[in-house]
Design an enzyme around this catalytic site. Structure first.
Site, mmCIF file in Angstrom:
data_model
loop_
_atom_site.group_PDB
_atom_site.id
_atom_site.type_symbol
_atom_site.label_atom_id
_atom_site.label_comp_id
_atom_site.label_asym_id
_atom_site.label_seq_id
_atom_site.Cartn_x
_atom_site.Cartn_y
_atom_site.Cartn_z
ATOM 1 N N ARG A 58 -16.761 -49.752 35.894
ATOM 2 C CA ARG A 58 -18.036 -49.590 35.458
ATOM 3 C C ARG A 58 -18.882 -48.570 36.404
ATOM 4 N NH1 ARG A 58 -20.556 -54.649 33.844
ATOM 5 N NH2 ARG A 58 -18.236 -54.884 34.349
ATOM 6 N N THR A 59 -18.582 -48.408 37.758
ATOM 7 C CA THR A 59 -19.408 -47.635 38.328
ATOM 8 C C THR A 59 -18.926 -46.050 38.286
ATOM 9 O OG1 THR A 59 -19.802 -49.290 40.014
ATOM 10 C CG2 THR A 59 -19.770 -47.075 40.966
ATOM 11 N N LYS A 86 0.594 -40.133 49.915
ATOM 12 C CA LYS A 86 1.467 -39.382 50.590
ATOM 13 C C LYS A 86 1.396 -39.118 51.964
ATOM 14 C CE LYS A 86 2.659 -36.720 46.218
ATOM 15 N NZ LYS A 86 2.122 -35.640 45.646
ATOM 16 N N ARG A 108 -16.007 -43.652 46.565
ATOM 17 C CA ARG A 108 -15.899 -45.163 46.759
ATOM 18 C C ARG A 108 -14.627 -45.154 47.631
ATOM 19 N NH1 ARG A 108 -15.942 -49.979 43.234
ATOM 20 N NH2 ARG A 108 -17.983 -49.393 43.191
ATOM 21 N N HIS A 136 -23.805 -49.926 48.632
ATOM 22 C CA HIS A 136 -23.726 -49.610 47.298
ATOM 23 C C HIS A 136 -25.006 -49.321 46.749
ATOM 24 C CE1 HIS A 136 -22.135 -48.914 43.480
ATOM 25 N NE2 HIS A 136 -21.557 -49.984 43.015
#
Lengths: 306, 176
Positions: A58-59, A86, A108, A136
């Protein structure tokens, strides 16, 4: 007054005036979402990269939609298809992306402080879309927006945040933000899910939902991560539901016009029953819609200038 | 600093503009008025009111903020406040009377037209300005002008309105 910051990292360091300015700006973008053409040309020519080191639906969708509604070019990057596996460091990843000439990173990351580190090291705007259990900010902003929309303001409201406070960046950002705007914040959870010293943030701690809900205007339920019960913090999910799930009976302890919020995704039957999640007093979908408008406002305030 | 218009002159100019609009638009069924923030909004409200008094019918009146449509967002230090666009009626197939205080480079009007077209497809857009000061940078002209004033780019034309500034006047100032 303008908004002069390069980055949006958290609610802790924003002033009340800055928060209100973002919310005021978001009102105009909320109106854009109601138009026949839900798009404005404001950020044409700008490129925004959504850099997600943690799964999010959703974000990320909300940010992407906000960026597209502003006519920015959007690049999505998530760990599963990145060179992070990697062994590339966060800073190297960011610098490589910047070398392709972009204007903003939406980050994020599971580590608290990751966006703050990036913001210091790189010249473009960084938006924190969630850093570990830290902050957040856009979630708190959309929650504030939704509360103001429904209650006319935040000042003087009693707000209970219920659930896994210890691991919740949503709780932390909201505690800062709500208090700055003059709300009384209560947190409620089993003792194992209350972070130590949380009282220092100015909130009242409750271990019984019945006590926490008395006379509140807003109930914010937090998602319980089912994985938590394997860590010993919850004796069992069934016990949590028994004691902390929102029921109609418990809801009746709150003010008669109290409203229910949840940052999603909802575990139906855990934090609250489907009947309440879909009921008239639930703001869950309003939160989602407002999220796009608030993120448009943040992107505009950070990028709509030279 | 020189005063180009006082309260009375401004009222007369707006009244004359209202009559001109109504002369050209004899049918007012599909006429709507939209003002550009901020002074254009006030002037649009006044013109709308004057037309209402003349015709005995209230015209739908809205406000338009063009900030999100500006072409200079990449050039300014920090962005202007986004104000509310309030157009609570459909503009599809309507004749839109767009109102601003001063017509100068034409860039605001370009942005306003783009913004309006995102709300629908008006039959026609007509532009009303209180002052036309010349120096266009885009091929745009007004349909109704309160007063034409020759200026130099070093000068600024400031329209002040009672509602926002406490007084009705038009001033010409040297840019500092």
């Amino acid at each position: 007054m303008g908004f002069k910051r390069k980055d949006l990292l958290g609610m802790e360091d924003l002033s009340k005036e800055e928060i209100l300015f973002i919310l005021k700006t978001a009102e105009s973008f909320r109106a854009v979402l109601e138009r026949p053409i839900r798009k404005v040309p404001t950020l044409r020519g700008k490129t925004v990269v959504n850099l997600f080191f943690e799964p999010s639906t959703r974000t990320r969708m909300s940010f992407e939609l906000a960026e597209k509604r502003l006519n920015a070019d959007v690049l999505n990057f998530s760990t599963s298809d990145s060179s992070v596996i990697k062994g590339e460091t966060l800073l190297d990843t960011a610098r490589n992306i910047l070398a392709m000439k972009v204007d903003c990173l939406v980050l994020r990351h599971p580590s608290p402080g990751a966006p703050h580190l990036l913001a210091k090291k790189i010249p473009v705007s960084v938006i924190n879309a969630g850093d570990g259990a830290h902050e957040h900010p856009t979630q708190a902003l959309l929650d504030l927006y939704t509360i103001r929309e429904k209650k006319g303001g935040v000042e003087g409201l009693k707000i209970a945040i219920i659930g896994d406070i210890a691991h919740s960046r949503v709780a932390r950002s909201n505690i800062w933000a709500l208090q700055k705007l003059g709300a009384e914040v209560r947190v409620c959870a089993p003792p194992t899910l209350i972070p130590p010293l949380v009282e220092k943030m100015g909130v009242r701690v409750f271990y019984s939902q019945e006590d926490a809900l008395k006379e509140v205007d807003i109930i914010m339920m937090l998602r319980i991560q089912k994985e938590r019960q394997n860590t010993g913090l919850l004796p069992s999910l069934a016990e949590y539901i028994e004691l902390f799930s929102l029921t109609e009976e418990r809801l009746s302890l709150a003010k008669p016009d109290a409203l229910i919020m949840h940052p999603g995704p909802v575990n139906r039957g855990v934090e609250l029953p489907a009947k309440l999640a879909d009921g008239k007093r639930s703001l869950i979908l309003n939160q989602v819609t407002n999220g796009v408008a608030v993120r448009m406002a943040v992107l505009y305030l950070l990028l709509g200038k030279s | 600093m020189a005063k180009l218009m006082g309260k009375d002159e401004m009222r007369r100019a707006l009244l004359r503009l209202s009559h001109q609009i109504l002369e050209k638009n004899r049918e007012i069924e599909d006429l709507v008025v939209i003002g550009i923030h901020r002074r254009g909004v006030t002037l649009a409200e006044r013109i709308s009111k004057m037309m209402e008094e003349i015709k005995g019918k209230k015209l739908p009146t809205g406000t338009l903020d063009i900030t999100l449509y500006r072409d200079d967002l990449t050039r300014i230090a920090y962005q202007p406040m986004v104000r509310n666009t309030n157009i609570l009626f459909p503009i599809d197939e309507k004749k839109v009377v767009l109102v601003d205080d001063v017509l100068y480079t034409g860039r605001t009007v370009r942005a306003a037209i783009d913004a309006l077209l995102d709300f629908g497809r008006p039959k026609k857009i007509e532009l009303v300005v209180l002052i036309d000061r010349g120096h266009r940078q885009l091929p745009i002209r007004a349909d109704y002008v309160g007063k034409n004033i020759p200026t130099s780019p070093e000068e600024m034309v400031e329209v002040r309105v009672e509602e926002l500034d406490g007084t009705d006047e038009v001033l010409i100032l040297k840019r500092i």
